[in-house]
Design an enzyme around this catalytic site. Structure first.
Site, mmCIF file in Angstrom:
data_model
loop_
_atom_site.group_PDB
_atom_site.id
_atom_site.type_symbol
_atom_site.label_atom_id
_atom_site.label_comp_id
_atom_site.label_asym_id
_atom_site.label_seq_id
_atom_site.Cartn_x
_atom_site.Cartn_y
_atom_site.Cartn_z
ATOM 1 C CE1 TYR A 153 3.424 0.446 -16.441
ATOM 2 C CE2 TYR A 153 2.384 2.350 -17.430
ATOM 3 C CZ TYR A 153 2.526 1.492 -16.366
ATOM 4 O OH TYR A 153 1.771 1.667 -15.242
ATOM 5 C CE LYS B 84 2.499 5.073 -13.287
ATOM 6 N NZ LYS B 84 2.300 4.618 -14.660
ATOM 7 C CG ASP C 206 -0.207 6.408 -15.974
ATOM 8 O OD1 ASP C 206 0.036 7.157 -15.010
ATOM 9 O OD2 ASP C 206 0.095 5.190 -15.988
ATOM 10 C CG HIS D 224 6.017 2.019 -11.349
ATOM 11 N ND1 HIS D 224 6.286 1.784 -12.682
ATOM 12 C CD2 HIS D 224 4.774 1.530 -11.139
ATOM 13 C CE1 HIS D 224 5.242 1.190 -13.239
ATOM 14 N NE2 HIS D 224 4.311 1.018 -12.324
HETATM 15 P P1 NAP Z 1 -7.834 -1.302 -16.964
HETATM 16 O O1 NAP Z 1 -7.673 0.069 -17.510
HETATM 17 O O2 NAP Z 1 -8.696 -1.514 -15.772
HETATM 18 O O3 NAP Z 1 -8.361 -2.299 -18.085
HETATM 19 C C1 NAP Z 1 -7.790 -2.396 -19.358
HETATM 20 C C2 NAP Z 1 -8.473 -3.541 -20.115
HETATM 21 O O4 NAP Z 1 -9.871 -3.265 -20.230
HETATM 22 C C3 NAP Z 1 -7.925 -3.711 -21.504
HETATM 23 O O5 NAP Z 1 -7.913 -5.107 -21.771
HETATM 24 C C4 NAP Z 1 -8.959 -3.023 -22.395
HETATM 25 O O6 NAP Z 1 -9.014 -3.637 -23.669
HETATM 26 C C5 NAP Z 1 -10.243 -3.257 -21.620
HETATM 27 N N1 NAP Z 1 -11.201 -2.156 -21.785
HETATM 28 C C6 NAP Z 1 -10.971 -0.834 -21.708
HETATM 29 N N2 NAP Z 1 -12.106 -0.123 -21.878
HETATM 30 C C7 NAP Z 1 -13.080 -1.032 -22.057
HETATM 31 C C8 NAP Z 1 -14.487 -0.927 -22.291
HETATM 32 N N3 NAP Z 1 -15.094 0.264 -22.360
HETATM 33 N N4 NAP Z 1 -15.201 -2.083 -22.439
HETATM 34 C C9 NAP Z 1 -14.587 -3.290 -22.366
HETATM 35 N N5 NAP Z 1 -13.275 -3.455 -22.159
HETATM 36 C C10 NAP Z 1 -12.526 -2.329 -22.003
HETATM 37 O O7 NAP Z 1 -6.407 -1.958 -16.608
HETATM 38 P P2 NAP Z 1 -4.859 -1.555 -16.652
HETATM 39 O O8 NAP Z 1 -4.372 -1.370 -18.024
HETATM 40 O O9 NAP Z 1 -4.178 -2.546 -15.772
HETATM 41 O O10 NAP Z 1 -4.782 -0.147 -15.881
HETATM 42 C C11 NAP Z 1 -4.859 1.097 -16.543
HETATM 43 C C12 NAP Z 1 -3.539 1.831 -16.500
HETATM 44 O O11 NAP Z 1 -3.104 2.000 -15.160
HETATM 45 C C13 NAP Z 1 -2.379 1.098 -17.175
HETATM 46 O O12 NAP Z 1 -2.440 1.136 -18.582
HETATM 47 C C14 NAP Z 1 -1.223 1.848 -16.584
HETATM 48 O O13 NAP Z 1 -1.057 3.097 -17.261
HETATM 49 C C15 NAP Z 1 -1.688 2.054 -15.137
HETATM 50 N N6 NAP Z 1 -1.197 1.043 -14.175
HETATM 51 C C16 NAP Z 1 -0.377 1.462 -13.162
HETATM 52 C C17 NAP Z 1 0.095 0.555 -12.223
HETATM 53 C C18 NAP Z 1 0.994 1.045 -11.116
HETATM 54 O O14 NAP Z 1 1.582 0.215 -10.406
HETATM 55 N N7 NAP Z 1 1.119 2.344 -10.931
HETATM 56 C C19 NAP Z 1 -0.256 -0.802 -12.300
HETATM 57 C C20 NAP Z 1 -1.109 -1.212 -13.324
HETATM 58 C C21 NAP Z 1 -1.589 -0.273 -14.243
HETATM 59 P P3 NAP Z 1 -8.874 -2.781 -25.047
HETATM 60 O O15 NAP Z 1 -7.524 -2.104 -25.023
HETATM 61 O O16 NAP Z 1 -8.987 -3.854 -26.103
HETATM 62 O O17 NAP Z 1 -10.012 -1.812 -25.070
#
Ligand code: NAP
Length: 283
Positions: A57, A82, A52, A115
């Site tokens: 990004y 997106k 994704d 997006h």
């Molecule tokens: P998330 O996936 O909920 O959390 C990521 C965080 O959690 C990172 O700091 C990661 O650190 C940590 N983490 C991951 N696995 C873990 C585990 N097993 N134990 C402990 N910590 C863990 O948050 P996000 O990055 O905001 O969301 C995921 C994806 O959604 C994004 O990367 C993006 O592709 C997408 N997104 C889309 C939108 C939209 O508007 N469409 C908005 C926000 C995000 P480490 O990397 O150090 O493991």
């Protein structure tokens, strides 16, 4: 099915256009530069097939490099990007997508999303018509949206007769979006969950999650990600750490009981601050 690094099969579900999509993906936000490529490489090696990314990004080149380096065939990967707010409009959506494909080094995207709706701009229907055209031209296989409300989805469908395949929205146990997920199901839209782990913001210490983790002999993060699958959503957790990537993908060897799902959904307290798509806009 593909094998994760733990030998756990990652199943697929069919979108409303008949195309299969993996039931978990790798979020790539903040994976940039050589470190980003290494992290995405590790994710693919760890079993992820859904990647994704987004124009905003600023890592489509990194995703493209990881795909080019990977031993996994392009046809076995599922690449999502997106269209940003500043590229809304019919012609702008087409130009934006052609630029994304050039940066990725690909001839098509498996899924392309609007997006954010950016309602004050007033162009998400035109942008959607652009995505329909891109699908018809074969540059994008499946088309969808992100951060759309039920009313906005209805508006797109009434204006064009084309139902988005996916709506990617903020979704985690603190904000389960039950009514929107039910609406998606009723009209054939697949839900995807962004920030599925609430960015490691305290969720893992909540009682219903630690209790289920102990009961199933898994990590709290695995319980949270399995909860997404149980409610019918596709989580796209971001981790740059290979061990956490593999743990996160290893959620298809156990299931939660209905009572555990209800208890975890009971953690509801609301969305992240300032991320209401009626008011939050991203260009
Ligand atoms: P998330 O996936 O909920 O959390 C990521 C965080 O959690 C990172 O700091 C990661 O650190 C940590 N983490 C991951 N696995 C873990 C585990 N097993 N134990 C402990 N910590 C863990 O948050 P996000 O990055 O905001 O969301 C995921 C994806 O959604 C994004 O990367 C993006 O592709 C997408 N997104 C889309 C939108 C939209 O508007 N469409 C908005 C926000 C995000 P480490 O990397 O150090 O493991």
């Amino acid at each position: 099915m593909t094998e994760s690094g733990n030998g756990t099969p990652i199943p697929t579900v069919d979108l409303n256009d008949g195309r299969p999509i993996p039931q978990i993906g790798l979020g790539t936000y903040a994976m940039t530069g050589d470190e980003g490529v290494t992290a995405i490489d590790a994710g693919i090696a760890g079993g992820y097939r859904l990647l994704d990314t987004a124009v905003n990004y600023q890592n489509e080149r990194e995703v493209g490099r990881a795909i080019a380096e990977s031993p996994v065939a392009r046809k076995d990967l599922f690449v999502t990007s997106k269209i940003p707010g500043r590229h809304h409009g019919f012609d702008e959506a087409i130009a934006s997508t052609e630029e994304s494909l050039a940066r990725l080094g690909l001839d098509h995207l498996d899924l392309h999303l609007i997006h954010w709706p950016n309602p004050s701009v007033g162009k998400y229907v035109d942008t959607w018509r652009g995505l329909i055209e891109l699908r018809d031209r074969g540059l994008v296989t499946s088309i969808g949206v992100s951060n759309f409300t039920a009313d906005m989805l209805t508006e797109l469908i009434e204006a064009t007769g084309v139902t988005p395949a996916v709506n990617q929205v903020e979704l985690h146990p603190y904000f389960p979006q039950t009514a929107l997920v039910d609406f998606h199901r009723s009209i054939g839209v697949q839900t995807e969950s962004w920030s599925p782990l609430y960015r490691d913001g305290g969720l893992f210490a909540e009682d219903p999650i630690t209790e289920a983790a102990a009961a199933h002999g898994v990590e709290p993060a695995q319980v949270v990600l399995r909860w997404h699958v149980e409610i019918g959503s596709i989580p796209i957790p971001k981790s740059a750490n290979p061990a956490r990537q593999r743990t996160n993908a290893d959620i298809f060897g156990f299931s939660l009981t209905p009572a555990e799902v209800v208890a975890i959904s009971g953690l509801e307290r609301g969305r992240m601050k300032d991320r209401d798509p009626l008011t939050h806009e991203e260009m």
